[in-house]
Design a protein around this motif. Structure first.
Motif, mmCIF file in Angstrom:
data_model
loop_
_atom_site.group_PDB
_atom_site.id
_atom_site.type_symbol
_atom_site.label_atom_id
_atom_site.label_comp_id
_atom_site.label_asym_id
_atom_site.label_seq_id
_atom_site.Cartn_x
_atom_site.Cartn_y
_atom_site.Cartn_z
ATOM 1 N N LEU A 536 -20.067 -13.844 3.825
ATOM 2 C CA LEU A 536 -18.765 -14.823 3.827
ATOM 3 C C LEU A 536 -18.637 -15.308 5.387
ATOM 4 C CD1 LEU A 536 -17.469 -18.106 3.216
ATOM 5 C CD2 LEU A 536 -15.704 -16.405 2.491
ATOM 6 N N VAL A 537 -18.757 -15.999 6.414
ATOM 7 C CA VAL A 537 -18.171 -15.710 7.330
ATOM 8 C C VAL A 537 -16.823 -16.874 7.362
ATOM 9 C CG1 VAL A 537 -18.518 -16.267 10.267
ATOM 10 C CG2 VAL A 537 -20.550 -15.690 8.324
ATOM 11 N N GLY A 543 -6.082 -20.471 17.737
ATOM 12 C CA GLY A 543 -5.100 -20.026 18.006
ATOM 13 C C GLY A 543 -6.035 -18.690 18.969
ATOM 14 N N ARG A 544 -6.652 -17.562 18.586
ATOM 15 C CA ARG A 544 -7.769 -16.954 19.115
ATOM 16 C C ARG A 544 -9.145 -17.180 18.849
ATOM 17 N NH1 ARG A 544 -5.226 -10.680 17.965
ATOM 18 N NH2 ARG A 544 -4.705 -12.108 16.253
ATOM 19 N N GLY A 545 -9.460 -17.577 17.831
ATOM 20 C CA GLY A 545 -10.473 -17.870 17.760
ATOM 21 C C GLY A 545 -11.516 -17.008 17.345
ATOM 22 N N ARG A 546 -10.596 -16.028 16.422
ATOM 23 C CA ARG A 546 -11.435 -14.809 15.884
ATOM 24 C C ARG A 546 -11.609 -15.251 14.761
ATOM 25 N NH1 ARG A 546 -7.871 -11.609 12.332
ATOM 26 N NH2 ARG A 546 -6.764 -13.433 12.399
ATOM 27 N N THR A 547 -13.028 -14.288 14.500
ATOM 28 C CA THR A 547 -14.474 -14.360 13.080
ATOM 29 C C THR A 547 -14.144 -12.881 12.355
ATOM 30 O OG1 THR A 547 -15.832 -15.625 14.681
ATOM 31 C CG2 THR A 547 -16.524 -14.495 12.701
ATOM 32 N N MET A 548 -14.191 -13.435 11.724
ATOM 33 C CA MET A 548 -13.659 -12.504 10.108
ATOM 34 C C MET A 548 -15.246 -11.564 9.230
ATOM 35 S SD MET A 548 -11.183 -11.216 7.891
ATOM 36 C CE MET A 548 -10.637 -10.294 6.727
ATOM 37 N N VAL A 549 -15.601 -11.249 8.905
ATOM 38 C CA VAL A 549 -16.828 -11.727 8.284
ATOM 39 C C VAL A 549 -16.877 -11.038 6.666
ATOM 40 C CG1 VAL A 549 -19.463 -11.069 8.040
ATOM 41 C CG2 VAL A 549 -19.051 -12.272 9.772
ATOM 42 N N VAL A 550 -16.776 -11.346 5.814
ATOM 43 C CA VAL A 550 -16.686 -10.202 4.723
ATOM 44 C C VAL A 550 -18.148 -10.282 3.247
ATOM 45 C CG1 VAL A 550 -14.414 -10.334 4.798
ATOM 46 C CG2 VAL A 550 -15.687 -12.611 3.184
ATOM 47 N N PRO A 551 -18.319 -9.108 2.485
ATOM 48 C CA PRO A 551 -19.448 -9.686 2.246
ATOM 49 C C PRO A 551 -19.306 -10.388 0.886
ATOM 50 C CG PRO A 551 -18.082 -7.413 1.945
ATOM 51 C CD PRO A 551 -18.226 -8.167 2.797
ATOM 52 N N ALA A 552 -20.498 -11.228 0.247
ATOM 53 C CA ALA A 552 -20.259 -12.409 -1.170
ATOM 54 C C ALA A 552 -21.022 -11.660 -2.238
ATOM 55 C CB ALA A 552 -20.507 -13.552 -0.385
ATOM 56 N N LEU A 553 -20.375 -11.878 -2.969
ATOM 57 C CA LEU A 553 -21.430 -11.497 -4.288
ATOM 58 C C LEU A 553 -21.895 -12.184 -4.817
ATOM 59 C CD1 LEU A 553 -22.487 -9.322 -6.889
ATOM 60 C CD2 LEU A 553 -19.604 -9.979 -8.160
ATOM 61 N N ILE A 554 -23.047 -12.809 -5.404
ATOM 62 C CA ILE A 554 -24.024 -13.761 -6.197
ATOM 63 C C ILE A 554 -24.097 -13.684 -7.362
ATOM 64 C CG2 ILE A 554 -26.007 -15.440 -5.408
ATOM 65 C CD1 ILE A 554 -26.038 -15.089 -3.615
ATOM 66 N N SER A 573 -2.577 -12.082 4.617
ATOM 67 C CA SER A 573 -1.386 -11.600 4.946
ATOM 68 C C SER A 573 -0.396 -12.818 5.787
ATOM 69 C CB SER A 573 -1.299 -10.311 5.379
ATOM 70 O OG SER A 573 -1.173 -10.447 7.009
ATOM 71 N N ARG A 574 0.593 -13.090 5.547
ATOM 72 C CA ARG A 574 1.699 -13.729 6.699
ATOM 73 C C ARG A 574 1.782 -13.956 8.055
ATOM 74 N NH1 ARG A 574 7.640 -13.239 2.868
ATOM 75 N NH2 ARG A 574 6.446 -13.581 0.920
ATOM 76 N N ILE A 575 1.191 -11.811 8.405
ATOM 77 C CA ILE A 575 0.914 -12.017 9.717
ATOM 78 C C ILE A 575 -0.121 -12.362 10.374
ATOM 79 C CG2 ILE A 575 3.161 -11.214 10.716
ATOM 80 C CD1 ILE A 575 1.801 -8.564 10.594
ATOM 81 N N GLY A 576 -1.170 -11.984 9.846
ATOM 82 C CA GLY A 576 -2.651 -11.753 10.115
ATOM 83 C C GLY A 576 -3.061 -10.792 10.644
ATOM 84 N N GLY A 577 -4.501 -10.283 11.034
ATOM 85 C CA GLY A 577 -4.557 -9.287 11.531
ATOM 86 C C GLY A 577 -6.047 -8.880 12.034
ATOM 87 N N GLU A 578 -6.132 -7.669 12.487
ATOM 88 C CA GLU A 578 -7.683 -8.073 12.572
ATOM 89 C C GLU A 578 -8.530 -7.712 11.821
ATOM 90 O OE1 GLU A 578 -9.392 -7.943 15.481
ATOM 91 O OE2 GLU A 578 -7.082 -8.437 16.609
ATOM 92 N N GLU A 579 -7.908 -7.225 10.493
ATOM 93 C CA GLU A 579 -9.317 -7.207 9.218
ATOM 94 C C GLU A 579 -8.292 -7.852 8.719
ATOM 95 O OE1 GLU A 579 -8.959 -3.160 8.753
ATOM 96 O OE2 GLU A 579 -10.036 -2.312 10.396
ATOM 97 N N CYS A 580 -7.723 -9.285 8.389
ATOM 98 C CA CYS A 580 -7.154 -9.942 7.089
ATOM 99 C C CYS A 580 -7.049 -11.520 8.061
ATOM 100 C CB CYS A 580 -5.926 -9.164 6.531
ATOM 101 S SG CYS A 580 -4.654 -8.965 7.503
ATOM 102 N N GLY A 582 -4.594 -14.594 8.016
ATOM 103 C CA GLY A 582 -4.284 -14.839 8.583
ATOM 104 C C GLY A 582 -3.003 -16.316 9.240
ATOM 105 N N PRO A 583 -2.266 -16.598 8.995
ATOM 106 C CA PRO A 583 -1.718 -18.309 9.055
ATOM 107 C C PRO A 583 -2.309 -19.081 10.210
ATOM 108 C CG PRO A 583 0.423 -17.103 8.951
ATOM 109 C CD PRO A 583 -0.618 -16.301 8.953
ATOM 110 N N GLY A 584 -2.594 -20.515 9.270
ATOM 111 C CA GLY A 584 -4.160 -21.515 10.384
ATOM 112 C C GLY A 584 -4.727 -21.455 9.451
ATOM 113 N N SER A 585 -5.222 -22.124 10.633
ATOM 114 C CA SER A 585 -6.892 -23.332 9.506
ATOM 115 C C SER A 585 -8.552 -22.161 10.062
ATOM 116 C CB SER A 585 -7.413 -24.515 10.539
ATOM 117 O OG SER A 585 -6.430 -25.093 10.560
ATOM 118 N N TRP A 586 -8.614 -22.254 9.018
ATOM 119 C CA TRP A 586 -10.610 -21.358 9.324
ATOM 120 C C TRP A 586 -11.566 -21.875 8.432
ATOM 121 C CZ3 TRP A 586 -10.293 -15.669 11.028
ATOM 122 C CH2 TRP A 586 -8.493 -15.648 11.042
#
Length: 651
Positions: A536-537, A543-554, A573-580, A582-586
């Motif tokens: 899942l991407v 914001g900073r236009g970050r991209t987060m990729v996590v594995p998905a189970l089918i 999380s409430r404040i976000g970060g590099e590995e989670c 945060g608030p906003g639209s994805w």
């Protein structure tokens, strides 16, 4: 052997690079008939875009192609008439410059016309609208009224040249000349045959004629003259007159275009249609009109133009609403349970008045309508639902079998009427007994009865079964799905696993657990070997236009019964970060084999770390910070200010 068919095509500045014109030309040059057995007559209306040279070049190496160089008139009528006059074929087929013939069309139409000894053969047409009732089956002897031929009012038909000459069938250079030509052909022909089991011609776009009041009066009068000249007084004449009076006349007295016209233009239109009504359409023919058009005819006779405008305003927005109540697979056939109802312009149900065992229509504007004119009892009893599949790319439509039940509720003396139906979609036979081609098919619904109308099938507010199934012969995956606007459709043979998931992804859900959000997306079909490795991407939209990729189970489901699931565990999380998150639209996407496909939903994370699914294209409500900034700074500056504040908070 002589020429069997002459194709006559008027041409006027189609554009050398126009793809539709190129497809039209190729379709007539690549017919299954041998070249010596048919000819193509291009009647060029003084084109100045290079078309003449192109057509002359084709004629230079195709002995069965002729080009007529005509002076410019701006009318297709002259080109057709001249083309018919010089045609050498036993039969003549009329085509427009953006239409397209199927490769076997001339051969099949000619063979059937000869077998039936037909003066006119009507080959099945595809125009992006519902299939006409005339094409329900092949007919060697069709009746103009019983077999709904008037619903096919275009001249795209195969005509015996001897028949055309015997009756001097030509197009007048005036509005509504096509209606007059087709009506005369139908009524004068000894035999009209219908080839309904295969599409012969795909119609290109055509501008709707909208003549002024005087031209409409002249054109409609000419159509009435044809009807009266070729019929005896009685039921057939009455029904044909009522059809054209309704389609060409009364329907112009309502809708957005009528309401947007100037008072002067509306007055002229009213004046000429009133004159036509008083002279040519007696009140006893109103029985052949739907009730809302009987009201318009009554106001014409009563000389009440202001009330007619009021009726149009009150009726504007009256529509058919179709709800999908259930979707399920029944032995490889997709069953759709529907609820269909006519709604007034304000969205309320359309109520009828009960008087004894009769039902009366209530005009939405103050007016008096005789009881017999307001009676819709028989129309309610005849109400039915039609359901069609429409290919999104070509506009080709096929009807589905439907069973209809009319229900009603009584409150005081008022009656609310609606219809329930069950449509069945068998992808292996839905295309006139043949498999539906691969691709995306919309579902359209038409209601016949008190107030006919057509609409798309909307998704219900609750999750609906989106399990896919394999069709019979050929074995292909069929997936019930939804558009970004929530309109229901069916995809036959999705191009990839990722696409099949994207088609149903608007039904995604989320669940929270201990600092994580579980994103769950339906999977319509998981192969027996299991689904592919997937991720899942999630891309941040601001914001900073970050991209987060996590594995998905089918997780597999039960084909044809229960959809599988794609589950991704996303830290939040409430404040976000590099590995989670945060608030906003994805914006989510699905990655399989390093290829990304966008999914049809958005993910919004609130300030408290709570996530929710948003429909594709929807934007979350602005935060209090943004609302305050908009009032103080304006929209663009407020967006920049909000981003700056969020960035400082992260620091």
């Amino acid at each position: 052997m002589g020429v069997k068919v002459s194709v006559v095509m008027p041409v006027s500045n189609p554009g050398l690079t126009n793809e539709a014109f190129g497809a039209c030309v190729r379709s007539v040059l690549e017919q299954s008939l041998p070249q010596e057995e048919y000819e193509v007559v291009f009647a060029d209306d003084g084109s100045t875009d290079g078309t003449r040279r192109r057509l002359d070049a084709i004629a230079g190496h195709r002995r069965n192609v002729r080009v007529l160089h005509l002076d410019h008139t701006g009318s297709a009528a002259r080109g057709r008439n001249v083309g018919v006059s010089v045609a050498r074929g036993e039969y003549v087929y009329l085509l427009n410059q953006y239409d397209r013939l199927e490769p076997w069309a001339l051969e099949r139409m000619y063979a059937m016309a000869v077998d039936a000894d037909a003066d006119v053969l009507v080959g099945r047409l595809a125009d992006g609208g519902p299939p006409q009732a005339a094409f329900a089956e092949n007919r060697d002897r069709a009746d103009i009224v019983r077999d709904h031929l008037l619903g096919v009012a275009t001249p795209h038909q195969l005509y015996s040249r001897e028949f055309l000459e015997a009756h001097q069938l030509r197009f007048a250079d005036r509005p509504l000349s096509e209606a007059a030509f087709v009506t005369k052909a139908y009524l004068a022909a000894k035999v009209v045959a219908v080839l309904g089991d295969e599409i012969c011609c795909h119609l290109g776009p055509a501008e709707e004629e909208w003549p002024d009041g005087e031209a409409l009066f002249d054109g409609l009068s000419a159509v009435f003259d044809v009807v009266e000249a070729y019929t005896e007084p009685g039921g057939q004449r009455d029904r044909v007159l009522a059809h054209w009076y309704r389609v060409l006349g009364l329907r112009r007295l309502g809708g957005a275009r009528f309401l947007a016209a100037s008072p002067e233009d509306r007055a002229v239109l009213f004046s000429f249609l009133r004159r036509l009504t008083l002279d040519r359409f007696p009140e006893d023919l109103d029985v052949h009109l739907p009730v809302h058009l009987r009201a318009r005819a009554a106001l014409l006779r009563q000389d009440r133009p202001e009330t007619l405008v009021g009726l149009a305003q009150a009726s504007h927005g009256t529509r058919v609403s179709a709800e999908l109540r259930d979707v399920r697979w029944d032995q490889g056939v997709l069953a759709l349970d529907l609820g269909v109802e006519v709604l007034a312009g304000d969205g309320s149900p359309l109520w009828l008045t009960a008087e004894g065992d009769r039902l009366l229509w209530n005009p939405p504007a103050p007016m008096s309508l005789p009881r017999e004119s307001a009676d819709v009892t028989d129309a309610v009893a005849r109400s039915r639902i039609d359901v069609y599949v429409r290919e999104t790319e070509t506009g080709v439509m096929y009807a589905l079998p439907v069973t209809t039940t009319v229900d009603r509720a009584v409150v005081g003396g008022q009656v609310r009427v609606w219809a329930t139906g069950r449509a069945r979609l068998d992808a292996s036979t839905a295309a006139l007994g043949r498999p539906l081609p691969s691709g995306l098919w919309e579902i359209h619904v038409r209601m016949r009865g008190v107030h006919p109308g057509r609409t798309r099938l909307a998704r219900p507010g609750v999750p609906t079964n989106c399990a896919g199934a394999l069709s019979d012969a050929p074995r292909r995956l069929v997936v019930p799905c939804w558009s970004e606007r929530g309109e229901f459709g069916v995809c036959v043979e999705p191009r990839s696993f990722s696409e099949s998931v994207a088609l149903v992804s608007s039904q995604a859900t989320v669940a929270h657990q201990e600092g994580h959000v579980f994103v769950v997306v339906p999977v319509p079909y998981v192969p027996p070997s299991g689904g592919p490795a997937a991720e899942l991407v999630l891309r941040e939209e601001e914001g900073r236009g970050r991209t987060m990729v996590v594995p998905a189970l089918i997780e597999p489901g039960v084909p044809g019964r229960v959809a599988g699931q794609l589950v991704a565990r996303v830290p939040v999380s409430r404040i976000g970060g590099e590995e989670c998150l945060g608030p906003g639209s994805w914006r989510p996407g699905l990655r399989v084999d390093q290829k990304d496909v966008d999914l049809l939903f958005g993910l919004v994370v609130g300030r408290g770390g709570q996530a929710r699914v948003m429909p594709a294209g929807a934007r979350p409500a602005p935060s209090r910070l943004r609302r305050l900034a908009v009032r103080v700074l304006g929209d663009r500056r407020s967006a920049r200010a909000a981003r700056v504040v969020r960035a400082r908070r992260r620091v």
